[in-house]
Motif scaffolding. Sequence first.
Motif: not given
Length: 340
Positions: A39-50
């Motif tokens: 389980r990960i505490r998300v700090r940043h998420a990449g946004v992809g074209f897909a």
Amino acid sequence: MTQHHTPGYQALVCTHFGSWRDLEIRRLERPVLQSGQVRIRVRHAGVGFAVGLFVSGKYQRKPPLPFTPGTEASGEIIECSPDVTHLQPGQRVVAALDWGAFAQETVIMADTVYPVPDALDLRLAAALPITYGTAWGALIGRARLQAGETLLVHGASGALGMAAVQIGRLAGARVIATASTEAKRDAALANGAHHVLPAEATTLAAAVKQLTGHTGIDVVFDPVGGDLFDASLRCLAIEARILIIGFAAGRIPETPSNLLLLKNASLIGYNYGQYIGWGLVDERRRYAGVLQPMLARMLTAFAIKQMPPPLTQHFDFSDWIQALDTTLSRRAIGKVVLDI
Ligand SMILES: NC(=O)c1ccc[n+]([C@@H]2O[C@H](COP(=O)([O-])OP(=O)(O)OC[C@H]3O[C@@H](n4cnc5c(N)ncnc54)[C@H](OP(=O)(O)O)[C@@H]3O)[C@@H](O)[C@H]2O)c1
């Protein structure tokens, strides 16, 4: 007075396949960890074209509804299932996910979770696992790009294109980049391209000839497809390799095979998803032994500043509409990242 904390976490949720504008932020309950998961505490998420294809149900794989989109996340590990012994709670990591990154927390198989070196900012790391993994695996692993070769990168101000330019430079190639606007071409130059050209199919061959003489292009990195792909076939060096990465322009091109024969050239399809469990058969465990050292090498290259930081454009989680709109309307320069 007793303070009551609502259990669970906030996530962007897709309840039906359709427009990405129908996504909504909801509070979800924590799932119990299964074998092999963290389980990960998300700090940043990449946004992809897909993401647009995913949410409209047009991607080659359809997640079960409801689901949270987002395939790249950086953050800290909160919890590991007992059989995951190579990762620990508290560790800074980056991950390639099936989906689920646009959330405060996510659960993922440990096979595609990669430790982040101390010197690398998690803000930047979120741009790397799939975008840079794809460009690295394609250029170095499949096309075997060599120092001194000439690399042509299309969509060079986009997320994958930016990655390909940087990796081409690191490999010692001469990099020619194409992009549709002056601002995008400036960004590609600032990112390390040796030369930039308009993303214009009718003038590409003549412009490449001017830059390379009769030698031509050794490796083409093409996430765009359409007319630019067709034009690239007329720019090839002997024994050229053409990497088919994506079709952002919307048209899947066909190849007159005589052009390949004449130049002893190879077409190479490259689907990173195959290595991270997105294929018809889930092979993420089989390929973890290849990808883990590849990602470690790549993350280290950023940490020790062998490569300049990836160009990222950050949006607050609450501004997810602007973040997705920027990515999906051809306006992004570099990688769009959501700060969760
Ligand atoms: N093979 C793989 O494993 C893999 C992995 C990740 C992504 N992909 C695919 O690769 C493609 C590019 O992804 P990305 O993350 O680099 O996307 P991106 O950041 O949006 O960049 C795509 C680039 O394509 C160009 N483009 C040309 N026509 C376009 C159009 N009609 N709409 C939008 N862009 C257009 C744009 O550059 P100009 O404006 O300069 O033309 C843009 O910068 C997508 O199709 C994606 O699904 C493949």
